[in-house]
Design a protein around this motif. Sequence first.
Motif, PDB file in Angstrom:
ATOM      1  N   GLY A  78      -2.861 -44.140  -7.066  1.00  0.00           N
ATOM      2  CA  GLY A  78      -3.082 -45.251  -7.998  1.00  0.00           C
ATOM      3  C   GLY A  78      -3.021 -44.813  -9.449  1.00  0.00           C
ATOM      4  O   GLY A  78      -2.438 -45.499 -10.295  1.00  0.00           O
ATOM      5  N   PHE A  79      -3.620 -43.667  -9.748  1.00  0.00           N
ATOM      6  CA  PHE A  79      -3.598 -43.152 -11.118  1.00  0.00           C
ATOM      7  C   PHE A  79      -2.159 -42.918 -11.580  1.00  0.00           C
ATOM      8  O   PHE A  79      -1.776 -43.344 -12.671  1.00  0.00           O
ATOM      9  N   TYR A  80      -1.357 -42.240 -10.752  1.00  0.00           N
ATOM     10  CA  TYR A  80       0.015 -41.936 -11.166  1.00  0.00           C
ATOM     11  C   TYR A  80       0.907 -43.181 -11.135  1.00  0.00           C
ATOM     12  O   TYR A  80       1.798 -43.302 -11.972  1.00  0.00           O
ATOM     13  N   ALA A  81       0.646 -44.111 -10.231  1.00  0.00           N
ATOM     14  CA  ALA A  81       1.411 -45.366 -10.225  1.00  0.00           C
ATOM     15  C   ALA A  81       1.179 -46.149 -11.512  1.00  0.00           C
ATOM     16  O   ALA A  81       2.091 -46.807 -12.031  1.00  0.00           O
ATOM     17  N   GLN A  82      -0.016 -46.068 -12.073  1.00  0.00           N
ATOM     18  CA  GLN A  82      -0.337 -46.773 -13.312  1.00  0.00           C
ATOM     19  C   GLN A  82       0.116 -45.991 -14.545  1.00  0.00           C
ATOM     20  O   GLN A  82       0.615 -46.569 -15.508  1.00  0.00           O
ATOM     21  N   THR A  83      -0.046 -44.686 -14.535  1.00  0.00           N
ATOM     22  CA  THR A  83       0.193 -43.863 -15.719  1.00  0.00           C
ATOM     23  C   THR A  83       1.654 -43.508 -15.949  1.00  0.00           C
ATOM     24  O   THR A  83       2.145 -43.572 -17.085  1.00  0.00           O
ATOM     25  N   MET A  84       2.379 -43.128 -14.907  1.00  0.00           N
ATOM     26  CA  MET A  84       3.739 -42.601 -15.095  1.00  0.00           C
ATOM     27  C   MET A  84       4.713 -43.614 -15.704  1.00  0.00           C
ATOM     28  O   MET A  84       5.505 -43.236 -16.564  1.00  0.00           O
ATOM     29  N   PRO A  85       4.697 -44.892 -15.315  1.00  0.00           N
ATOM     30  CA  PRO A  85       5.613 -45.839 -15.975  1.00  0.00           C
ATOM     31  C   PRO A  85       5.370 -45.963 -17.480  1.00  0.00           C
ATOM     32  O   PRO A  85       6.304 -46.193 -18.243  1.00  0.00           O
ATOM     33  N   GLN A  86       4.147 -45.770 -17.920  1.00  0.00           N
ATOM     34  CA  GLN A  86       3.833 -45.810 -19.345  1.00  0.00           C
ATOM     35  C   GLN A  86       4.481 -44.646 -20.093  1.00  0.00           C
ATOM     36  O   GLN A  86       4.627 -44.692 -21.311  1.00  0.00           O
ATOM     37  N   LEU A  87       4.869 -43.608 -19.347  1.00  0.00           N
ATOM     38  CA  LEU A  87       5.503 -42.436 -19.942  1.00  0.00           C
ATOM     39  C   LEU A  87       7.008 -42.410 -19.699  1.00  0.00           C
ATOM     40  O   LEU A  87       7.658 -41.394 -19.909  1.00  0.00           O
ATOM     41  N   GLY A  88       7.536 -43.528 -19.218  1.00  0.00           N
ATOM     42  CA  GLY A  88       8.980 -43.633 -19.020  1.00  0.00           C
ATOM     43  C   GLY A  88       9.469 -43.261 -17.635  1.00  0.00           C
ATOM     44  O   GLY A  88      10.674 -43.254 -17.375  1.00  0.00           O
ATOM     45  N   TRP A  89       8.565 -42.945 -16.717  1.00  0.00           N
ATOM     46  CA  TRP A  89       8.951 -42.597 -15.343  1.00  0.00           C
ATOM     47  C   TRP A  89       9.049 -43.872 -14.517  1.00  0.00           C
ATOM     48  O   TRP A  89       8.145 -44.707 -14.539  1.00  0.00           O
ATOM     49  N   LYS A  90      10.122 -44.016 -13.756  1.00  0.00           N
ATOM     50  CA  LYS A  90      10.320 -45.176 -12.889  1.00  0.00           C
ATOM     51  C   LYS A  90       9.852 -44.823 -11.473  1.00  0.00           C
ATOM     52  O   LYS A  90      10.288 -43.824 -10.904  1.00  0.00           O
ATOM     53  N   PRO A  91       8.964 -45.642 -10.897  1.00  0.00           N
ATOM     54  CA  PRO A  91       8.522 -45.365  -9.532  1.00  0.00           C
ATOM     55  C   PRO A  91       9.645 -45.605  -8.524  1.00  0.00           C
ATOM     56  O   PRO A  91      10.382 -46.580  -8.622  1.00  0.00           O
ATOM     57  N   VAL A  92       9.752 -44.685  -7.577  1.00  0.00           N
ATOM     58  CA  VAL A  92      10.715 -44.793  -6.479  1.00  0.00           C
ATOM     59  C   VAL A  92       9.910 -44.491  -5.211  1.00  0.00           C
ATOM     60  O   VAL A  92       9.729 -43.337  -4.852  1.00  0.00           O
ATOM     61  N   GLY A  93       9.390 -45.512  -4.603  1.00  0.00           N
ATOM     62  CA  GLY A  93       8.521 -45.298  -3.449  1.00  0.00           C
ATOM     63  C   GLY A  93       7.086 -45.087  -3.900  1.00  0.00           C
ATOM     64  O   GLY A  93       6.731 -45.319  -5.053  1.00  0.00           O
ATOM     65  N   ASN A  94       6.277 -44.618  -2.977  1.00  0.00           N
ATOM     66  CA  ASN A  94       4.839 -44.504  -3.184  1.00  0.00           C
ATOM     67  C   ASN A  94       4.432 -43.272  -4.000  1.00  0.00           C
ATOM     68  O   ASN A  94       3.460 -43.304  -4.727  1.00  0.00           O
ATOM     69  N   SER A  95       5.195 -42.184  -3.889  1.00  0.00           N
ATOM     70  CA  SER A  95       4.767 -40.936  -4.530  1.00  0.00           C
ATOM     71  C   SER A  95       5.921 -40.212  -5.219  1.00  0.00           C
ATOM     72  O   SER A  95       5.888 -38.988  -5.356  1.00  0.00           O
ATOM     73  N   ARG A  96       6.941 -40.966  -5.645  1.00  0.00           N
ATOM     74  CA  ARG A  96       8.093 -40.381  -6.335  1.00  0.00           C
ATOM     75  C   ARG A  96       8.384 -41.164  -7.605  1.00  0.00           C
ATOM     76  O   ARG A  96       8.242 -42.387  -7.636  1.00  0.00           O
ATOM     77  N   PHE A  97       8.836 -40.430  -8.625  1.00  0.00           N
ATOM     78  CA  PHE A  97       9.172 -41.021  -9.916  1.00  0.00           C
ATOM     79  C   PHE A  97      10.433 -40.355 -10.444  1.00  0.00           C
ATOM     80  O   PHE A  97      10.656 -39.168 -10.188  1.00  0.00           O
ATOM     81  N   VAL A  98      11.255 -41.104 -11.177  1.00  0.00           N
ATOM     82  CA  VAL A  98      12.464 -40.541 -11.783  1.00  0.00           C
ATOM     83  C   VAL A  98      12.498 -40.899 -13.265  1.00  0.00           C
ATOM     84  O   VAL A  98      12.029 -41.953 -13.685  1.00  0.00           O
ATOM     85  N   ARG A  99      13.081 -39.967 -14.048  1.00  0.00           N
ATOM     86  CA  ARG A  99      13.260 -40.174 -15.484  1.00  0.00           C
ATOM     87  C   ARG A  99      14.243 -39.132 -16.003  1.00  0.00           C
ATOM     88  O   ARG A  99      14.132 -37.949 -15.665  1.00  0.00           O
ATOM     89  N   ASP A 100      15.191 -39.578 -16.812  1.00  0.00           N
ATOM     90  CA  ASP A 100      16.104 -38.672 -17.518  1.00  0.00           C
ATOM     91  C   ASP A 100      16.696 -37.587 -16.619  1.00  0.00           C
ATOM     92  O   ASP A 100      16.710 -36.413 -16.969  1.00  0.00           O
ATOM     93  N   GLY A 101      17.162 -37.966 -15.437  1.00  0.00           N
ATOM     94  CA  GLY A 101      17.815 -37.010 -14.545  1.00  0.00           C
ATOM     95  C   GLY A 101      16.878 -36.093 -13.793  1.00  0.00           C
ATOM     96  O   GLY A 101      17.309 -35.119 -13.179  1.00  0.00           O
ATOM     97  N   GLU A 102      15.572 -36.372 -13.832  1.00  0.00           N
ATOM     98  CA  GLU A 102      14.603 -35.570 -13.094  1.00  0.00           C
ATOM     99  C   GLU A 102      13.848 -36.441 -12.094  1.00  0.00           C
ATOM    100  O   GLU A 102      13.696 -37.639 -12.289  1.00  0.00           O
ATOM    101  N   GLU A 103      13.388 -35.794 -11.046  1.00  0.00           N
ATOM    102  CA  GLU A 103      12.573 -36.468 -10.026  1.00  0.00           C
ATOM    103  C   GLU A 103      11.249 -35.728  -9.909  1.00  0.00           C
ATOM    104  O   GLU A 103      11.220 -34.497  -9.862  1.00  0.00           O
ATOM    105  N   LEU A 104      10.155 -36.482  -9.875  1.00  0.00           N
ATOM    106  CA  LEU A 104       8.825 -35.923  -9.674  1.00  0.00           C
ATOM    107  C   LEU A 104       8.286 -36.463  -8.356  1.00  0.00           C
ATOM    108  O   LEU A 104       8.268 -37.672  -8.137  1.00  0.00           O
TER     109      LEU A 104
END
Length: 127
Positions: A78-104
């Motif tokens: 929940g913390f990362y689902a709320q925080t990461m989009p504010q930093l430009g990361w796009k959620p992809v599924g429940n525990s993955r994020f993408v931004r600028d050619g990187e995946e977290l």
Amino acid sequence: MTAHSALARAALAAALLLSAPAVAAAAEPASFVTGMGDVPAMPGLTSAENGALVFDKPGGRIVESVMHGAVDRKAVLGFYAQTMPQLGWKPVGNSRFVRDGEELRLEFPGGEAKAGLTTVRFVLKPK
């Protein structure tokens, strides 16, 4: 430091201050996942003793870092689902994020929390 990185750090600081109780925010400075200067460390998580693996190659950086703490897995997600989009990361599924050619990816080795501790592995790699 790039303008994007400076903006991301400013947005992160604001997000952490808004998401943590006022007393904790005043007592603890914002921290980041070891090796990932623009990925916030959720309050309650601390770095594992072995630190981070960091590989910087022409195709992008690869970073693995492990944190643990007495927090619930759902709270971490929940913390990362709320925080990461504010930093430009796009959620992809429940525990993955993408931004600028990187995946977290957020991984939970060992499944459910053991002895009240949840372990989170942060894996950052080129997309």
